[in-house]
Design an enzyme around this catalytic site. Structure first.
Site, PDB file in Angstrom:
ATOM      1  N   ASP A 434     -32.548  30.134 -30.917  1.00 37.81           N
ATOM      2  CA  ASP A 434     -33.537  30.629 -29.968  1.00 37.81           C
ATOM      3  C   ASP A 434     -34.695  29.658 -29.827  1.00 37.81           C
ATOM      4  OD1 ASP A 434     -34.850  32.832 -28.407  1.00 37.81           O
ATOM      5  OD2 ASP A 434     -36.271  32.721 -30.062  1.00 37.81           O
ATOM      6  N   GLU A 487     -30.694  27.160 -26.979  1.00 37.10           N
ATOM      7  CA  GLU A 487     -31.450  27.631 -25.832  1.00 37.10           C
ATOM      8  C   GLU A 487     -32.599  26.642 -25.653  1.00 37.10           C
ATOM      9  OE1 GLU A 487     -34.252  31.242 -24.157  1.00 37.10           O
ATOM     10  OE2 GLU A 487     -34.127  30.803 -26.288  1.00 37.10           O
TER      11      GLU A 487
END
Length: 763
Positions: A434, A487
């Site tokens: 993330d 990401e």
């Protein structure tokens, strides 16, 4: 029995819980007394009124006395060897016999363990730090170890000592690791660490390496044995080890376990696998509703995902987190699957069942930041241990979270080992890391003057980049065939390139540019799309710079952005047709695929973390037809290697025509790596159908229409080409043959040359 010689100041340090090594005073020690060598036994027992040393081998008891403090007990014993002694303790009207924790000096941590940890290279440090059931000198118990180098002293708290930090004071090693073996406790014990800084301030902390935590809002760690589960996925793991995932179909169903479906107290939760099956709808998580357990999710979610044809499940963070509304992205228990849904063994069962059903498991991993909750990593030992002291490097003020100090070896080791841990102990198949951009840039979401440059004056976080390289290098070394997905939303180069080429070492990167271009394009009125053809075509200009995953994730259907169907223009029919068109183009476009739950049946409302998905919509035909569409799309994608085997090779894609912006039509070819098979893809991005639309093709013969997003069974207008078309000997688009096609409105066609029948017909 005579009294031992011990300095009063040493006793005071024990009594006031200020000693860095209570083993120097407590336990058994050989001393010289009156010209003899005798054993001195000392114990500090705050609630005891009388204590005896029990020597089972001699069948004797030796009363202990107090001199310095009413609860500091001591005696001497004249014997050649003193081992396996016990303490009989009288506390009020009650008595108990226990083994003395300070009689066990065997260390679970070796000097080599500590050396590797201090240099950041102990890849399985989670097997050493934390709480581990073990046996020392024939006595079962739990060994505790915690890194807190700046603490004045550390104690273990738990139900077993009435949460009294005076009773189990730990010993500090030279690397700042505190340790203690506590006999006669085991799996299921609740515990924390009581940490004092040099000013005497007390912090009660959960175990950073704890394998399980109490269900929120409680925060204690729980002693757990992760080796008790018997796995049944050996064949899956072995096959994965010999498979290159980049050449395989990857279609990911992204799920937040806490809001996919809840159970009602009145009856079990049911999922609509058929038209007439009942549905429990929970609009808010309130009285009468509860989370499904990992085992219930295995019984309900896995068959649903398998039915729809997805290859992988991606779970929003399942590491322990205190606040449901964080979606799991503010982690406090990095080594503990959240207790909201059950035990660690329950989660192992869930993963095992996924593998049994041919589904890989990807877990969102959050090494970019952590929350400030008092029981967590923040200010852990009374100092900025895991985070930077300077908020210009150590805090994401926008999120209210702290940034890991990647330059500190032990912190980096904590995170590296944590990534490996989920593959080792839970057999997961991939991580999606993330907010990588927040890690890579020192000025991420910071204004001028709110960040510090690196040693070269730049904005790049060099330590974070090195950390990511280390994680990915080790991950693929230990677990070949797994996925590491970034990401990452910027133009940082070589994110998905191997570390030996200077890349960050991920094997996939979310294509955020494609996502933004697609959502901008599909949200506009189709008439205006002719002026924005570059939104469709631009991704292929940079497609081969990285190994991209096309993702339409949870972030795109929250915070006022609307769910996917709400983004689409037109009436309901056109909205659904746009969705089918978008996702068929997505599955035909190079790159692996990810989509978030609820998109598969066109939920109208945004994702709400507190509520179920709107399963009741499946009683209506348009929503049920869209679900059928996704099932067909997934199985078609998986059945055609041309759509996935060369996602990251230029030979796998070529435009037929990308310039027909006046009709908002594009056409291209996808080719298989291991055969001469290819798929012709034609996309019409307007509600205007086109008859006699001609495109060039490379080979002569009959092209079967294998997939049509406008088919009646999906709720479309059923325009198409009656099963396929023969080529004409007209050259077009620099190709020797062409097809005369009917393009359905807001539709995508995929056709394939029927080589066998074509050859027979042409003979």
């Amino acid at each position: 029995m005579s009294i031992t010689t011990v300095a009063p100041e040493q006793v005071n340090r024990i009594v006031h819980n200020q000693h860095h090594d209570p083993f120097e005073i407590l336990g058994s020690h050989l001393i010289e007394q009156n010209g003899k060598t005798v054993w001195a036994v000392r114990a500090y027992l705050p609630n005891a009124s009388a204590v005896w040393v029990v020597v089972p081998e001699e069948r004797k008891e030796y009363p202990m006395d107090t001199v310095h403090d009413p609860h500091f007990f001591e005696c001497t014993i004249e014997t050649a060897e003193l081992k396996n002694y016990q303490l009989r303790i009288k506390e009020g009207e009650h008595e108990r016999v226990v083994n003395d924790p300070y009689a066990f000096r065997s260390a679970h941590l070796t000097e080599f363990d500590l050396h590797l940890f201090s240099e950041g290279n102990h890849h399985r440090i989670y097997e050493k730090l934390g709480a581990h059931t073990t046996e020392v000198d024939g006595i079962k118990g739990v060994y505790f170890a915690v890194w807190a180098p700046n603490a004045r002293n550390v104690s273990v708290l738990g139900d077993f000592n009435l949460w009294d930090g005076r009773k189990h004071q730990m010993r500090k090693g030279h690397t700042g690791v505190w340790e203690l073996f506590i006999p006669e406790i085991g799996v299921g014990e609740h515990y924390k660490y009581e940490i004092k800084n040099f000013e005497g301030h007390i912090y009660e902390k959960s175990d950073p390496y704890g394998f399980q935590q109490e269900p929120r809002p409680k925060t204690a760690s729980i002693v757990t044995d992760l080796n008790s589960y018997t796995w049944n996925d050996e064949d899956w793991i072995e096959k994965r080890r010999h498979t290159d995932p980049l050449s395989q179909p990857i279609s990911v169903y992204e799920v937040h376990l806490g809001s996919w479906l809840h159970a009602a107290s009145a009856e079990p939760a049911k999922l609509p696998n058929g038209e007439n099956e009942a549905v429990v709808v929970v609009s808010e998580l309130k009285t009468g509703a509860r989370f499904l357990t990992y085992r219930e999710l295995a019984a309900k979610l896995i068959p649903y995902v398998k039915e729809l044809g997805y290859t992988h499940l991606e779970l929003l963070p399942i590491a322990e987190h205190p606040f449901d509304g964080s979606w799991g992205y503010q982690v406090t228990g990095y080594f503990a699957p959240t207790s909201r849904f059950g035990t660690p063994e329950d989660f192992m069962y869930f993963v095992d069942e996924c593998h049994k059903n041919g589904i890989g498991v990807i877990v969102d991993w959050v090494p970019g930041h952590f929350p400030k909750d008092g029981h967590g990593l923040a200010f852990f030992d009374g100092s900025h241990l895991y985070e930077h002291a300077d908020s210009r490097k150590g805090e994401h003020k926008e999120w209210g979270t702290l940034v890991f100090n990647y330059n500190r070896h032990e912190v980096r080791n904590f995170l590296v080992a944590n990534a490996l841990f989920w593959f080792d102990k839970y057999h997961i198949d991939g991580i999606r890391v993330d907010a990588v951009a927040s890690m890579l840039y020192l000025d991420y979401c910071r204004k001028a003057g709110e960040w510090l440059p690196n040693e070269y004056g730049g904005r790049e976080n060099l330590e974070a980049a090195d950390f990511l390289r280390q994680v990915n290098h080790l991950l693929f070394s230990y677990y070949p065939g797994v996925l590491s997905i970034a990401e990452e939303s910027t133009s940082w180069p070589m994110v998905s390139w191997p570390t030996y080429t200077g890349g960050l070492g991920f094997n996939l990167k979310w294509n955020m540019g494609w996502m933004h271009d697609m959502l901008d394009y599909f949200s506009m009125d189709p008439w205006f799309r002719q002026f924005h053809q570059n939104n469709i075509t631009f991704s292929m200009w940079y497609n081969h710079s990285e190994n991209f995953m096309l993702a339409l994730s949870h972030d795109e259907i929250v915070h006022g952005k609307s769910n996917m169907i709400g983004k689409m223009p037109g009436d309901q029919w056109q909205k659904l047709a746009n969705i089918r068109c978008l996702f068929t183009y997505m599955f035909a476009h190079p790159g692996k695929k990810t989509m978030f739950m609820s998109m598969e049946f066109a939920q109208w409302s945004e994702w709400n973390v507190w509520a179920d998905l709107e399963w009741h919509l499946l009683q209506y035909e348009p929503h049920r037809q869209l679900k059928d569409f996704f099932q067909s799309l997934n199985y078609f994608y998986r059945s055609e290697p041309a759509l996935y085997s060369q996602d990251f090779d230029q030979a796998g894609f070529e435009w037929i025509d990308c310039t027909d912006n006046s009709h908002s039509v594009v056409s291209f070819i996808r080719r298989d790596k291991n055969s001469s098979d290819f798929i012709i893809v034609v996309c019409n991005f307007t509600p205007q159908p086109h008859s006699h639309y001609r495109i060039g093709v490379p080979e002569q013969g009959f092209y079967t229409e294998l997939f049509n997003s406008d088919a009646r069974q999906y709720g479309g207008s059923n325009m198409g080409n009656l099963g396929g078309k023969w080529t004409d000997n007209w050259s077009l688009h620099n190709r020797p043959y062409s097809l005369d096609l009917c393009l359905p409105p807001l539709g995508v066609l995929m056709l394939k040359l029927d080589k066998q029948n074509s050859a027979q017909m042409m003979e």
